[in-house]
Enzyme design. Sequence first.
Site, PDB file in Angstrom:
ATOM      1  N   HIS A 330      21.194 -23.331  23.680  1.00 47.39           N
ATOM      2  CA  HIS A 330      21.792 -22.868  22.486  1.00 47.39           C
ATOM      3  C   HIS A 330      21.111 -21.540  22.050  1.00 47.39           C
ATOM      4  O   HIS A 330      20.000 -21.736  21.457  1.00 47.39           O
ATOM      5  CB  HIS A 330      21.651 -24.116  21.324  1.00 47.39           C
ATOM      6  CG  HIS A 330      22.241 -25.491  21.915  1.00 47.39           C
ATOM      7  ND1 HIS A 330      21.766 -26.653  21.567  1.00 47.39           N
ATOM      8  CD2 HIS A 330      23.440 -25.554  22.883  1.00 47.39           C
ATOM      9  CE1 HIS A 330      22.492 -27.774  22.202  1.00 47.39           C
ATOM     10  NE2 HIS A 330      23.428 -26.935  22.828  1.00 47.39           N
ATOM     11  N   GLU A 333      18.889 -21.165  18.786  1.00 49.71           N
ATOM     12  CA  GLU A 333      17.566 -22.230  18.625  1.00 49.71           C
ATOM     13  C   GLU A 333      16.827 -21.350  19.156  1.00 49.71           C
ATOM     14  O   GLU A 333      16.372 -21.278  20.443  1.00 49.71           O
ATOM     15  CB  GLU A 333      17.835 -23.503  19.033  1.00 49.71           C
ATOM     16  CG  GLU A 333      18.997 -24.202  18.662  1.00 49.71           C
ATOM     17  CD  GLU A 333      19.327 -25.502  19.171  1.00 49.71           C
ATOM     18  OE1 GLU A 333      18.567 -25.897  20.244  1.00 49.71           O
ATOM     19  OE2 GLU A 333      20.187 -26.193  18.732  1.00 49.71           O
ATOM     20  N   HIS A 468      14.595 -26.959  22.395  1.00 49.33           N
ATOM     21  CA  HIS A 468      15.602 -26.839  21.312  1.00 49.33           C
ATOM     22  C   HIS A 468      15.020 -26.621  19.880  1.00 49.33           C
ATOM     23  O   HIS A 468      13.760 -26.605  19.953  1.00 49.33           O
ATOM     24  CB  HIS A 468      16.501 -28.114  21.484  1.00 49.33           C
ATOM     25  CG  HIS A 468      17.574 -28.099  22.713  1.00 49.33           C
ATOM     26  ND1 HIS A 468      18.770 -27.964  22.741  1.00 49.33           N
ATOM     27  CD2 HIS A 468      17.161 -28.291  24.155  1.00 49.33           C
ATOM     28  CE1 HIS A 468      19.420 -27.954  23.866  1.00 49.33           C
ATOM     29  NE2 HIS A 468      18.348 -28.315  24.644  1.00 49.33           N
ATOM     30  N   GLU A 561      12.517 -31.056  20.738  1.00 50.47           N
ATOM     31  CA  GLU A 561      13.292 -30.536  19.349  1.00 50.47           C
ATOM     32  C   GLU A 561      12.064 -29.853  18.842  1.00 50.47           C
ATOM     33  O   GLU A 561      11.222 -30.794  18.197  1.00 50.47           O
ATOM     34  CB  GLU A 561      13.905 -31.374  18.693  1.00 50.47           C
ATOM     35  CG  GLU A 561      15.375 -31.870  19.429  1.00 50.47           C
ATOM     36  CD  GLU A 561      16.231 -31.062  19.308  1.00 50.47           C
ATOM     37  OE1 GLU A 561      16.349 -29.993  18.680  1.00 50.47           O
ATOM     38  OE2 GLU A 561      17.548 -31.240  20.066  1.00 50.47           O
TER      39      GLU A 561
END
Length: 704
Positions: A330, A333, A468, A561
């Site tokens: 993404h 990110e 991410h 994350e």
Amino acid sequence: MPSGTNRPFQLGFMTFFLPLVHCLPVGTLETSGQHIRLRVIKKKKVIVKKRKKLRQPSPSVTSRPLVTTSPGKTLTLPEKQEPGCPPLGLESLRVSDSQLEASSSQSFGLGPHRGRLNIQSGLEDGDLYDGAWCAEQQDTEPWLQVDAKNPVRFSGIVTQGRNSVWRYDWVTSYKVQFSNDSQTWWKSRNHSSGMDMVFPANSDPETPVLNLLPEPQVARFIRLLPQTWFQRGAPCLRAEILACPVSDPNDLFPEAHTLGSADSLDFRHHNYKAMRKLMKQVNEQCPNITRIYSIGKSHQGLKLYVMEMSDQPGEHELGEPEVRYVAGMHGNEALGRELLLLLMQFLCQEFLRGDPRVTRLLTETRIHLLPSMNPDGYETAYHRGSELVGWAEGRWTHQGIDLNHNFADLNTPLWYAEDDGLVPHTVPNHHLPLPNYYTLPNATVAPETWAVIKWMKRIPFVLSANLHGGELVVSYPFDMTRTPWAARELTPTPDDAVFRWLSTVYAGTNRVMQDTDRRPCHSQDFSLHGNVINGADWHTVPGSMNDFSYLHTNCFEVTVELSCDKFPHEKELPQEWENNKDALLTYLEQVRMGIAGVVRDKDTELGIADAVIAVEGINHDVTTAWGGDYWRLLTPGDYVVAASAEGYHTVKQHCRVTFEEGPVPCNFLLTKTPKQRLRELLAAGAKVPPDLRRKLERLRGQKN
């Protein structure tokens, strides 16, 4: 006052000497000749005023010079570019909940602690994790206050509306006040009129809007006072405050926590050109352990560059496992991208210094770092800047494709086959083929996705993580729920114990995830479960890279994350590196857990490619690489392992995995079946030996 001198600032009996610089971010507001109507609500009367329409340019907050407007309406450029003030830390959570106050709140879930830029609500409104600060409807003078703890130079404010599935709430204009003691306040004023400055705010819930102060203000407290808001909504906002530190010569305030690292690395955000340059510099500094290659191009033609790091770059060494990190799936990110650029610098420097841990990593593993899987999306996000990019802009590719939903769904055909009792005898439990629909000319498959799939097929990866942002948790497969249309459901793989181990290793060595005092990022407190979660039990993701990697290749992959803030300011990068450095290294070292070996032909002692390694009790197999070598990640325990290949007798043996650092050697010698030996002899035109003839006759007799 002459240039370069200091201006005294008086706070009670204390004096601070402030350098005369405009510490402002660069994404300034320009004035156009158009007008808009602004609703100003005072008690029950609605007053309509005309105000110059303010337009916000698209450049990055920190990438272009400040443009100011003189009283004569002419544009003035500064003599040299000044750095922008960094965010105070509402979005990154460096500003604690206790530093935020408000005049009122509709509920605890809409309290001042929720007034943070890009904070996300849960699916239900009215719970403890709503998507903004919202004042009570009857509050006639609402305000949101931030305590910086120490005097700072406030220079700007970024605002959003409320994040909500069901509600539309945003502030359309506000005033700003400052204080040193939270008792006596002064306002930001317009230079030309001397009136209180009214700042234009938002016209939708999500787009961040930047307002710079007409003049930076040194104070400890700042208040945002909503003046007008969406007429069918409530005074709700999310905010970030831009502020530069000021010197404290009298040491009267506690020293603020400094964000730094002892490593001499390039701590800044790199666009495509800067990323290529940095990777080239690392390659030139460590030519013996690095190689740069491209796995393909993005939709806009940007190459997907990989940095390979090994003592023998460019070749697969027999018995040496291959690992990878992927970032930037993404594009907005951004932290993962920078962490991989920092990691390649660090590994190079430490190898040259002779660090034993790094030296062992590079001599016993072959590491591949893909810092930007979606370079098109990143360029969009980078152009907007870390504070103005918002929650979603740049997430998708230039074609509008979310790459983490773009891999082939291999879960569904596997689960249907399992339900019909066809696995593993008719349908394999590993290396599932691509479905026909996925390979059609009109299939919606991004070039970035195809590039990664071909990369996976070309290199026998064993372990991977894709990086991410936007949360603090490690999620592991399966990412897709087994029950059709279920939004979330615990859906473990046959290797659930291994995936939980891998996830816990990263989460357990990440500094922020291990901070017991940290607050949740948005609407879920993952710390209650060790900061790890099954992906499908979080939210279903059909076509994820994790699931595809597990079902189509040998590679075990998790999603990390990294931070609450998807695009942290450059000032945050040294601390984020320290938060993740040990975790990045420790995770790579997990490729040594389990068993490894070579499957060979007993007669020729040549390696057998594509031999199947099956572990009794685990319904997921792996295969050997072209040299016959394999790696099977396993947690400590006793296992019965079988090696099989077409034309060979299956061989089983016991392999014990201990807590000692591995991998545990588990080699196999396979004997050809009589039929296979006959085929090879007949193909070569050779004479059938007597022992083989007798075996074939016995087999025919058993069959009859």
